[in-house]
Write an enzyme that holds these catalytic residues in place. Structure first.
Site, PDB file in Angstrom:
ATOM      1  N   ARG A   1      -3.255  21.593 -14.385  1.00  0.00           N
ATOM      2  CA  ARG A   1      -2.221  20.608 -14.762  1.00  0.00           C
ATOM      3  C   ARG A   1      -2.439  20.071 -16.178  1.00  0.00           C
ATOM      4  NH1 ARG A   1       0.800  15.859 -11.241  1.00  0.00           N
ATOM      5  NH2 ARG A   1       1.969  15.028 -13.003  1.00  0.00           N
TER       6      ARG A   1
ATOM      7  N   HIS B   1       7.530   8.847 -28.137  1.00  0.00           N
ATOM      8  CA  HIS B   1       6.579   9.721 -27.431  1.00  0.00           C
ATOM      9  C   HIS B   1       6.875  11.192 -27.738  1.00  0.00           C
ATOM     10  CE1 HIS B   1       3.915  11.282 -24.395  1.00  0.00           C
ATOM     11  NE2 HIS B   1       4.920  11.953 -23.848  1.00  0.00           N
TER      12      HIS B   1
ATOM     13  N   LYS C   1       2.977  11.258 -11.474  1.00  0.00           N
ATOM     14  CA  LYS C   1       2.134  10.400 -12.312  1.00  0.00           C
ATOM     15  C   LYS C   1       2.893   9.103 -12.545  1.00  0.00           C
ATOM     16  CE  LYS C   1      -0.768  13.502 -15.008  1.00  0.00           C
ATOM     17  NZ  LYS C   1      -1.083  13.999 -16.359  1.00  0.00           N
TER      18      LYS C   1
ATOM     19  N   ASN D   1      -0.529  18.735 -20.932  1.00  0.00           N
ATOM     20  CA  ASN D   1      -0.884  17.794 -21.998  1.00  0.00           C
ATOM     21  C   ASN D   1      -0.896  18.456 -23.376  1.00  0.00           C
ATOM     22  OD1 ASN D   1      -1.256  15.823 -20.042  1.00  0.00           O
ATOM     23  ND2 ASN D   1      -3.396  16.384 -19.723  1.00  0.00           N
TER      24      ASN D   1
ATOM     25  N   HIS E   1      -0.509  16.404 -26.449  1.00  0.00           N
ATOM     26  CA  HIS E   1      -0.636  14.988 -26.084  1.00  0.00           C
ATOM     27  C   HIS E   1      -1.950  14.356 -26.556  1.00  0.00           C
ATOM     28  CE1 HIS E   1       2.845  16.020 -23.745  1.00  0.00           C
ATOM     29  NE2 HIS E   1       2.972  14.810 -23.271  1.00  0.00           N
TER      30      HIS E   1
ATOM     31  N   GLU F   1      -4.519  16.907 -11.322  1.00  0.00           N
ATOM     32  CA  GLU F   1      -5.071  17.305 -12.623  1.00  0.00           C
ATOM     33  C   GLU F   1      -6.591  17.506 -12.607  1.00  0.00           C
ATOM     34  OE1 GLU F   1      -2.933  15.634 -16.019  1.00  0.00           O
ATOM     35  OE2 GLU F   1      -4.818  15.667 -17.122  1.00  0.00           O
TER      36      GLU F   1
ATOM     37  N   HIS G   1      -1.095  11.149 -28.438  1.00  0.00           N
ATOM     38  CA  HIS G   1      -1.405   9.795 -27.969  1.00  0.00           C
ATOM     39  C   HIS G   1      -2.123   8.996 -29.052  1.00  0.00           C
ATOM     40  CE1 HIS G   1      -0.955  10.226 -23.307  1.00  0.00           C
ATOM     41  NE2 HIS G   1       0.184  10.287 -23.951  1.00  0.00           N
TER      42      HIS G   1
ATOM     43  N   GLU H   1       9.374  18.053 -25.150  1.00  0.00           N
ATOM     44  CA  GLU H   1       8.731  18.403 -23.874  1.00  0.00           C
ATOM     45  C   GLU H   1       9.315  19.703 -23.304  1.00  0.00           C
ATOM     46  OE1 GLU H   1       6.154  16.799 -22.560  1.00  0.00           O
ATOM     47  OE2 GLU H   1       6.205  14.746 -23.329  1.00  0.00           O
TER      48      GLU H   1
ATOM     49  N   LYS I   1       7.195  22.932 -14.314  1.00  0.00           N
ATOM     50  CA  LYS I   1       6.350  21.779 -13.972  1.00  0.00           C
ATOM     51  C   LYS I   1       6.042  21.760 -12.476  1.00  0.00           C
ATOM     52  CE  LYS I   1       5.131  17.100 -14.603  1.00  0.00           C
ATOM     53  NZ  LYS I   1       5.176  15.890 -15.376  1.00  0.00           N
TER      54      LYS I   1
ATOM     55  N   ARG J   1       0.818  -1.236   0.000  1.00  0.00           N
ATOM     56  CA  ARG J   1       0.000   0.000   0.000  1.00  0.00           C
ATOM     57  C   ARG J   1       0.845   1.277   0.000  1.00  0.00           C
ATOM     58  NH1 ARG J   1      -3.612  -2.700   3.766  1.00  0.00           N
ATOM     59  NH2 ARG J   1      -5.210  -3.694   2.500  1.00  0.00           N
TER      60      ARG J   1
END
Ligand code: GLY
Length: 376
Positions: A249, A274, A147, A253, A256, A245, A260, A189, A235, A125
């Site tokens: 945030r 990517h 993330k 993206n 993206h 997000e 994606h 990026e 960032k 956990r």
């Protein structure tokens, strides 16, 4: 090796942590990590590419400060970031009898960071973990902000958790051993931060980009350091304002949503990395912004000129895109996480450094932009 560095803080209350940016940090990993460990016990996880260049350096440094650790080396590549590898890795961690006080160390690029971070989030956990990003992409983006996750056949990063690291060590020296294509991908990026909200940084990149991600004859460690530091600062501020997000945030993206879909279409492989997909995605986002009458054409042209001048793709030439259609790509965008109430969210721009989030986009405009790209 010296380890003179800059320190940035990601301000998240009890989950706050530092990002250290400098040269020689991997050689100082032990003394830098020890203060954030609850006990001097770690599992160091890397891949075969990084093993060759940096593993011994980090291991020696951990040993020098009497951190007890085991090492796990995974095969390199995006295919490692899946459920099967997460299952194997968590099983190995349990076999090693990790305890809640054990720290995982992710030494590598985005794949290692995301996978190890996810396994840290779910094992017992929640274990502490430290990011030692060795690629430009991981240094400026994926190692910061918590993330973590894995890819699914249905899409990229669809299973995961927000789990913040305890420390990020971005060693600029690691960029020396990076293949040119990886450096260029990470650079997409970096450019993104200029386009989001820092026109001055974009202007700086127009004159210093070659020093950050150009051929080895142009590379400039000070420029790389400035670029990593500026990107991480941007960032860190966005993550501190919106950790999970719910709002701002999503600006991260930019490029993206389109990107994606392109990655999914090309199979997350060598055809399109990517970073390259983000570069095309940012070009598409600026084209869509121009088409909607939001952004001056000159800004769009400057963005595309800089990306392509940095050896990044800004169109679909070179991809085997026969048989692709705009509607297929829009469908793939709909399988992304950036969908709310069935509506796609886009990051558009009123100009360089003036990005914003919206779901008020007519899909006919998106279709039109994609059709134009598919014609080339
Ligand atoms: N890579 C986007 C984010 O961290 O939010």
């Amino acid at each position: 090796m010296s380890s003179e560095h800059d320190t940035l803080s990601v301000d998240l209350g009890p989950r706050s942590y530092d990002i250290l940016v400098g040269e020689g940090l991997l050689g100082q990993a032990g003394p830098l990590v020890a203060p954030v460990m609850s006990r001097p016990r770690a599992v160091l996880i890397t891949d075969e590419n990084v093993e060759r260049y940096w593993l011994e350096t980090v291991e020696d440094s951990l040993s020098a400060v009497a951190i007890d650790f085991q090492t796990i080396v995974l095969e390199p590549g995006e295919q490692t970031k899946d459920y099967a590898h997460a299952e194997t890795l968590t099983g190995q961690l349990l076999d090693l009898r990790v305890e809640r006080s054990t720290t995982l160390i992710a030494l590598g690029g985005g794949v290692i960071g995301d996978l190890v971070g996810f396994c840290a989030a779910i094992t017992l956990r929640g274990l502490d973990f430290v990011q030692m990003p060795t690629t430009l992409l991981a240094q400026v983006d994926s190692s910061v902000g918590g993330k973590t996750g894995i890819n699914m056949p249905q899409g990229k990063n669809l299973i995961g958790a927000f789990h913040q690291p305890r420390l990020v060590l971005a060693d600029i020296g690691a960029l020396d051993t990076l293949p040119a294509r990886d450096l260029q991908g990470g650079y997409a990026e970096v450019v993104k931060y200029g386009l989001i909200n820092d026109a001055g940084f974009f202007k700086w990149l127009e004159s210093h980009g070659a020093g950050v991600a150009g051929g080895s004859e142009n590379r400039d460690v000070q420029a790389q350091r400035h670029a990593v530091l500026t990107s991480c600062r941007a960032k860190a501020a966005i993550v501190a304002a919106d950790e999970t997000e719910q709002g701002v945030r999503a600006l991260l993206n930019l490029g993206h949503t389109f990107g994606h879909a392109l990655e999914a279409k090309t199979g997350y492989g060598d055809a399109l990395t990517h970073g390259e997909s983000v570069a095309i995605g940012m070009a598409m986002a600026f084209d869509l912004s121009v088409r909607m009458g939001l952004c001056p054409e000159d800004d769009r042209d400057r963005v595309k000129k800089h990306l392509s001048g940095s050896c990044l793709p800004i169109d679909l030439k070179g991809l085997r895109n026969d048989g692709w259609s705009a509607s297929q790509l829009i469908d793939l965008m709909g399988q992304d996480k950036k969908v709310a109430g069935g509506k796609l969210t886009f990051i558009l721009a009123r100009g360089i450094g003036q990005s914003f989030i919206t779901d008020e986009v007519d899909l006919a405009d998106v279709n039109g932009v994609l059709e134009d790209y598919l014609k080339t």
